[in-house]
Enzyme design. Structure first.
Site, PDB file in Angstrom:
ATOM      1  N   HIS A  12       2.505  -2.768   3.316  1.00  0.00           N
ATOM      2  CA  HIS A  12       1.805  -3.962   3.805  1.00  0.00           C
ATOM      3  C   HIS A  12       2.740  -5.186   3.805  1.00  0.00           C
ATOM      4  O   HIS A  12       3.805  -5.179   3.176  1.00  0.00           O
ATOM      5  CB  HIS A  12       0.600  -4.258   2.911  1.00  0.00           C
ATOM      6  CG  HIS A  12       0.974  -4.451   1.471  1.00  0.00           C
ATOM      7  ND1 HIS A  12       1.508  -5.621   0.972  1.00  0.00           N
ATOM      8  CD2 HIS A  12       0.933  -3.596   0.424  1.00  0.00           C
ATOM      9  CE1 HIS A  12       1.768  -5.492  -0.313  1.00  0.00           C
ATOM     10  NE2 HIS A  12       1.439  -4.272  -0.682  1.00  0.00           N
ATOM     11  N   THR A  15       2.339 -10.523   0.063  1.00  0.00           N
ATOM     12  CA  THR A  15       1.095 -11.141  -0.411  1.00  0.00           C
ATOM     13  C   THR A  15       1.399 -12.296  -1.366  1.00  0.00           C
ATOM     14  O   THR A  15       2.525 -12.462  -1.842  1.00  0.00           O
ATOM     15  CB  THR A  15       0.220 -10.125  -1.161  1.00  0.00           C
ATOM     16  OG1 THR A  15       0.853  -9.783  -2.398  1.00  0.00           O
ATOM     17  CG2 THR A  15      -0.010  -8.872  -0.333  1.00  0.00           C
ATOM     18  N   GLU A  16       0.349 -13.055  -1.656  1.00  0.00           N
ATOM     19  CA  GLU A  16       0.492 -14.174  -2.600  1.00  0.00           C
ATOM     20  C   GLU A  16       0.939 -13.677  -3.979  1.00  0.00           C
ATOM     21  O   GLU A  16       1.752 -14.320  -4.640  1.00  0.00           O
ATOM     22  CB  GLU A  16      -0.834 -14.928  -2.694  1.00  0.00           C
ATOM     23  CG  GLU A  16      -1.179 -15.680  -1.411  1.00  0.00           C
ATOM     24  CD  GLU A  16      -2.513 -16.400  -1.484  1.00  0.00           C
ATOM     25  OE1 GLU A  16      -3.187 -16.322  -2.540  1.00  0.00           O
ATOM     26  OE2 GLU A  16      -2.893 -17.038  -0.477  1.00  0.00           O
ATOM     27  N   TRP A  17       0.426 -12.539  -4.400  1.00  0.00           N
ATOM     28  CA  TRP A  17       0.823 -12.011  -5.721  1.00  0.00           C
ATOM     29  C   TRP A  17       2.228 -11.421  -5.705  1.00  0.00           C
ATOM     30  O   TRP A  17       2.888 -11.400  -6.739  1.00  0.00           O
ATOM     31  CB  TRP A  17      -0.206 -10.985  -6.209  1.00  0.00           C
ATOM     32  CG  TRP A  17      -1.440 -11.621  -6.789  1.00  0.00           C
ATOM     33  CD1 TRP A  17      -1.872 -12.910  -6.590  1.00  0.00           C
ATOM     34  CD2 TRP A  17      -2.395 -11.011  -7.655  1.00  0.00           C
ATOM     35  NE1 TRP A  17      -3.039 -13.133  -7.276  1.00  0.00           N
ATOM     36  CE2 TRP A  17      -3.394 -11.981  -7.934  1.00  0.00           C
ATOM     37  CE3 TRP A  17      -2.523  -9.733  -8.210  1.00  0.00           C
ATOM     38  CZ2 TRP A  17      -4.478 -11.713  -8.754  1.00  0.00           C
ATOM     39  CZ3 TRP A  17      -3.614  -9.462  -9.020  1.00  0.00           C
ATOM     40  CH2 TRP A  17      -4.579 -10.447  -9.296  1.00  0.00           C
ATOM     41  N   GLN A  24      -0.412  -6.077  -8.690  1.00  0.00           N
ATOM     42  CA  GLN A  24      -1.670  -5.959  -7.959  1.00  0.00           C
ATOM     43  C   GLN A  24      -2.373  -4.645  -8.243  1.00  0.00           C
ATOM     44  O   GLN A  24      -3.559  -4.634  -8.568  1.00  0.00           O
ATOM     45  CB  GLN A  24      -1.410  -6.108  -6.453  1.00  0.00           C
ATOM     46  CG  GLN A  24      -0.937  -7.505  -6.099  1.00  0.00           C
ATOM     47  CD  GLN A  24      -0.713  -7.709  -4.612  1.00  0.00           C
ATOM     48  OE1 GLN A  24      -1.420  -8.455  -3.976  1.00  0.00           O
ATOM     49  NE2 GLN A  24       0.290  -7.044  -4.074  1.00  0.00           N
ATOM     50  N   GLY A  25      -1.649  -3.526  -8.112  1.00  0.00           N
ATOM     51  CA  GLY A  25      -2.311  -2.244  -8.268  1.00  0.00           C
ATOM     52  C   GLY A  25      -3.486  -2.160  -7.319  1.00  0.00           C
ATOM     53  O   GLY A  25      -3.359  -2.392  -6.118  1.00  0.00           O
ATOM     54  N   GLU A  85      -3.141   1.894  -3.526  1.00  0.00           N
ATOM     55  CA  GLU A  85      -1.993   1.758  -4.426  1.00  0.00           C
ATOM     56  C   GLU A  85      -2.301   2.395  -5.780  1.00  0.00           C
ATOM     57  O   GLU A  85      -3.473   2.615  -6.138  1.00  0.00           O
ATOM     58  CB  GLU A  85      -1.645   0.267  -4.589  1.00  0.00           C
ATOM     59  CG  GLU A  85      -0.528  -0.063  -5.584  1.00  0.00           C
ATOM     60  CD  GLU A  85       0.833   0.509  -5.210  1.00  0.00           C
ATOM     61  OE1 GLU A  85       0.956   1.756  -5.141  1.00  0.00           O
ATOM     62  OE2 GLU A  85       1.778  -0.280  -5.022  1.00  0.00           O
ATOM     63  N   GLY A 152       3.783  -0.320  -2.137  1.00  0.00           N
ATOM     64  CA  GLY A 152       5.138  -0.194  -2.665  1.00  0.00           C
ATOM     65  C   GLY A 152       5.353   0.944  -3.648  1.00  0.00           C
ATOM     66  O   GLY A 152       6.344   1.666  -3.559  1.00  0.00           O
TER      67      GLY A 152
END
Length: 202
Positions: A12, A15-17, A24-25, A85, A152
């Site tokens: 993807h 992202t902000e995280w 994130q997981g 994920e 990832g």
């Protein structure tokens, strides 16, 4: 007879995280402006690849990426349970610096073993889940070419089989050290041999 199916994997968009270096997981955060642009660039790369379907993890960041690709490629993404994920258990939502000094951090994030965060999923469990789901989807798409939007750590674990000279880590019997961080919206071409049940990197 050639009984192989070509498909493409992509992580993807940013992202902000990702930017904040939070784990994130199976939690989520939205794409950044850069992440949206990465998704658009990914879609442009795919224009010449004769993509017939877009499959995606059901997590928001993957769906957001797949939707942007779908708008460009004029395809409606399909969410697939099993492409999520890795579940990072108690680590989810924490910043990397809060866990990267733990004794099992390197094994959990850079090897493929049974080790896992509390309440989480091991890399071996992740691989079993992802590969089983992937094989089922590819069996149903023998005539088409799929773009699959995932994550990832799935890529780290799944792509380890194609990393040359990867050897078991002496500190953890039977494991491999991968340590390769797949970039946001990086496109990876592979094929699946339906007769042998094996994957190949193209």
């Amino acid at each position: 007879m050639n009984n192989k199916t070509i498909f493409y994997l992509a992580r993807h968009g940013q992202t902000e995280w990702n930017v904040a270096q939070r784990i994130q997981g199976q939690l989520d955060s939205p794409l950044t402006a850069q992440g949206k642009q990465q998704a658009r660039s990914l879609a442009e790369q795919c224009r010449a690849l004769n993509i017939t379907q877009i499959l995606t993890s059901p997590l928001g960041r993957a769906v957001q990426t797949a939707d942007i690709c779908g708008q460009v490629l004029q395809l409606s993404p399909i969410q697939i349970k099993g492409f999520e994920e890795r579940h990072f258990g108690d680590w989810q939502g924490k910043y990397t610096y809060q866990v990267n000094t733990l004794s099992d951090y390197d094994e959990i994030t850079s090897q493929i073993t049974d080790c896992k965060p509390q309440q989480g999923e091991s890399s071996k469990q992740l691989l079993t889940r992802f590969e089983g789901t992937l094989r089922e989807e590819l069996k149903n798409a023998t005539q088409g070419i799929s773009l699959i939007i995932i994550h990832g750590d799935i890529l780290r674990c799944f792509m380890a089989q194609f990393v040359p000279n990867l050897t078991p880590n002496s500190a953890s019997k039977g494991s491999v050290s991968t340590g390769y961080d797949y970039k946001n919206a990086e496109l990876i071409a592979l094929s699946y041999d339906h007769d042998s049940g094996t994957f190949s990197s193209l």
